[in-house]
Design an enzyme around this catalytic site. Structure first.
Site, PDB file in Angstrom:
ATOM      1  N   GLN A   1      57.668  10.089  75.366  1.00  0.00           N
ATOM      2  CA  GLN A   1      58.176  11.464  75.443  1.00  0.00           C
ATOM      3  C   GLN A   1      58.741  11.955  74.113  1.00  0.00           C
ATOM      4  O   GLN A   1      58.623  13.131  73.771  1.00  0.00           O
ATOM      5  CB  GLN A   1      59.248  11.580  76.534  1.00  0.00           C
ATOM      6  CG  GLN A   1      58.681  11.550  77.951  1.00  0.00           C
ATOM      7  CD  GLN A   1      57.548  12.550  78.146  1.00  0.00           C
ATOM      8  OE1 GLN A   1      57.686  13.732  77.870  1.00  0.00           O
ATOM      9  NE2 GLN A   1      56.404  12.062  78.603  1.00  0.00           N
TER      10      GLN A   1
ATOM     11  N   ASP B   1      49.651   6.287  66.280  1.00  0.00           N
ATOM     12  CA  ASP B   1      50.308   4.987  66.323  1.00  0.00           C
ATOM     13  C   ASP B   1      51.313   4.987  65.172  1.00  0.00           C
ATOM     14  O   ASP B   1      51.013   5.478  64.081  1.00  0.00           O
ATOM     15  CB  ASP B   1      49.318   3.831  66.176  1.00  0.00           C
ATOM     16  CG  ASP B   1      49.905   2.560  66.775  1.00  0.00           C
ATOM     17  OD1 ASP B   1      50.280   2.573  67.964  1.00  0.00           O
ATOM     18  OD2 ASP B   1      50.035   1.546  66.055  1.00  0.00           O
ATOM     19  N   SER B   2      52.489   4.497  65.455  1.00  0.00           N
ATOM     20  CA  SER B   2      53.537   4.586  64.445  1.00  0.00           C
ATOM     21  C   SER B   2      54.487   3.410  64.590  1.00  0.00           C
ATOM     22  O   SER B   2      54.431   2.669  65.578  1.00  0.00           O
ATOM     23  CB  SER B   2      54.306   5.901  64.613  1.00  0.00           C
ATOM     24  OG  SER B   2      54.790   6.025  65.932  1.00  0.00           O
TER      25      SER B   2
ATOM     26  N   TYR C   1      63.936   3.925  66.907  1.00  0.00           N
ATOM     27  CA  TYR C   1      64.855   3.375  65.911  1.00  0.00           C
ATOM     28  C   TYR C   1      65.626   4.457  65.147  1.00  0.00           C
ATOM     29  O   TYR C   1      66.326   4.146  64.175  1.00  0.00           O
ATOM     30  CB  TYR C   1      64.076   2.508  64.908  1.00  0.00           C
ATOM     31  CG  TYR C   1      63.362   1.322  65.539  1.00  0.00           C
ATOM     32  CD1 TYR C   1      64.018   0.102  65.712  1.00  0.00           C
ATOM     33  CD2 TYR C   1      62.039   1.421  65.970  1.00  0.00           C
ATOM     34  CE1 TYR C   1      63.376  -0.981  66.288  1.00  0.00           C
ATOM     35  CE2 TYR C   1      61.382   0.339  66.561  1.00  0.00           C
ATOM     36  CZ  TYR C   1      62.056  -0.853  66.705  1.00  0.00           C
ATOM     37  OH  TYR C   1      61.430  -1.928  67.284  1.00  0.00           O
ATOM     38  N   ASP C   2      65.502   5.722  65.551  1.00  0.00           N
ATOM     39  CA  ASP C   2      66.152   6.814  64.806  1.00  0.00           C
ATOM     40  C   ASP C   2      67.633   6.573  64.516  1.00  0.00           C
ATOM     41  O   ASP C   2      68.091   6.848  63.402  1.00  0.00           O
ATOM     42  CB  ASP C   2      65.981   8.151  65.546  1.00  0.00           C
ATOM     43  CG  ASP C   2      64.608   8.762  65.310  1.00  0.00           C
ATOM     44  OD1 ASP C   2      63.947   8.373  64.324  1.00  0.00           O
ATOM     45  OD2 ASP C   2      64.201   9.622  66.101  1.00  0.00           O
TER      46      ASP C   2
END
Ligand code: IMP
Length: 212
Positions: A13, A72-73, A157-158
Site C-alpha cells: 500500500q 522492485d525496490s 525502512y523510512d
C-alpha cells in the site's frame, strides 16, 4: 474517449500510494491489483531489482489487459554488503513486518559509527503490455542508516533512513516531499516522461525532482 488502464502491480500500500500520487495527472485510469481481485504474489525469483520488476510486470501483463507497471525496490546498506537488498521486504522472515525489518537492521548496525552507516534505496520500475517490456527506469537515493527511528510517515525502512541534504529521516517527510528526492520519485520521473509521450496526452507539471 475510452481511457487506457494502468495497473499498478503491487500489493504494498505504501508503494501504491506514492506511485499513484505521482502519476495521478496522466490521462489513464490507475488501478490496483486489489481492485481487480488479482492480488496473489508473483514469486520474486530474480537476483536483481530489475529481474524481479520484469518478472512481476511481464507475468501480470500476460494475465491482464492494459498497461502494467511493476516495481522492485529495497534498501542496500554498505556495511552489510548491500543487504537487505532484494530481500528488503522479507528481511525478518518467516513472518516479516516493517517493524521487525527495522529492528533487524538496527541490531546488525549496533555500534557501527556514523561514517560506516552509508546506505541507499533503489527502485526499479518496469512497464509492460501483453508480454512485452515497454520501458524500464531506475532511481536511487543515498543516505545513512540512522541510530534510531524518527517519524511515523511513509512505510518500510523510512523511519531509519536519514537523508543528509534535508537533515531528516524519510519517516518525517510527507509523501509529496519524499517523492521529490526518493529512489521511487526519481525512477517515476523517467517513467512518467515515457508515459506522457506514449499516451500522447497533456499533463500538468508535477513532482519536480531535486538533486542530492
Ligand atoms: P518489494 O515489494 O519486494 O519491492 O519490497 C520492497 C521493500 O523494500 C519494502 O517492503 C520496504 O521494506 C523496502 N522499501 C522499498 N522502498 C521503500 C521506501 O520508499 N521506503 C522504505 N522502505 C522501502
Amino acid at each position: 474517449m475510452i481511457r487506457k488502464k494502468l495497473v499498478l502491480a503491487t500489493s504494498n500500500q505504501g508503494k501504491f500510494r506514492e506511485i499513484k500520487d505521482y502519476l495521478a495527472d496522466l490521462p489513464v485510469d490507475i488501478i490496483s491489483l486489489d481492485e481487480l481481485s488479482a492480488a496473489e504474489d508473483v514469486e520474486e525469483k530474480g537476483k536483481t531489482f530489475s529481474e524481479n520488476a520484469r518478472l512481476k510486470s511481464l507475468t501480470w501483463s500476460r494475465k491482464l489487459d492494459g498497461l502494467i507497471l511493476a516495481e522492485d525496490s529495497g534498501l542496500e546498506v554498505e556495511h552489510l554488503g548491500g543487504k537487505p537488498g532484494i530481500f528488503s521486504a522479507r528481511f525478518s522472515a518467516p513472518r516479516p513486518t516493517d517493524e521487525k525489518n527495522i529492528r533487524k537492521v538496527l541490531r546488525l548496525m549496533a555500534g557501527v559509527p556514523w561514517n560506516k552507516r552509508r546506505a541507499r534505496f533503489v527502485s526499479c520500475l518496469v512497464l509492460a503490455q501483453k508480454g512485452k517490456v515497454l520501458k524500464e527506469a531506475r532511481g536511487e537515493v543515498r543516505g545513512f542508516v540512522a541510530f534510531k527511528k524518527k517519524g511515523n510517515r511513509g512505510f518500510g525502512y523510512d523511519p531509519i533512513f536519514y537523508y543528509p541534504r534535508w537533515r531528516k529521516n524519510f519517516g518525517e517527510l510527507d509523501p509529496r516531499e519524499k517523492n521529490k528526492v526518493s529512489h521511487r520519485g526519481r525512477a517515476l520521473r523517467k517513467m512518467k516522461a515515457f508515459l506522457v509521450a506514449f499516451l500522447g496526452g497533456p499533463t500538468k507539471a508535477k513532482g519536480k525532482e531535486e538533486g542530492g
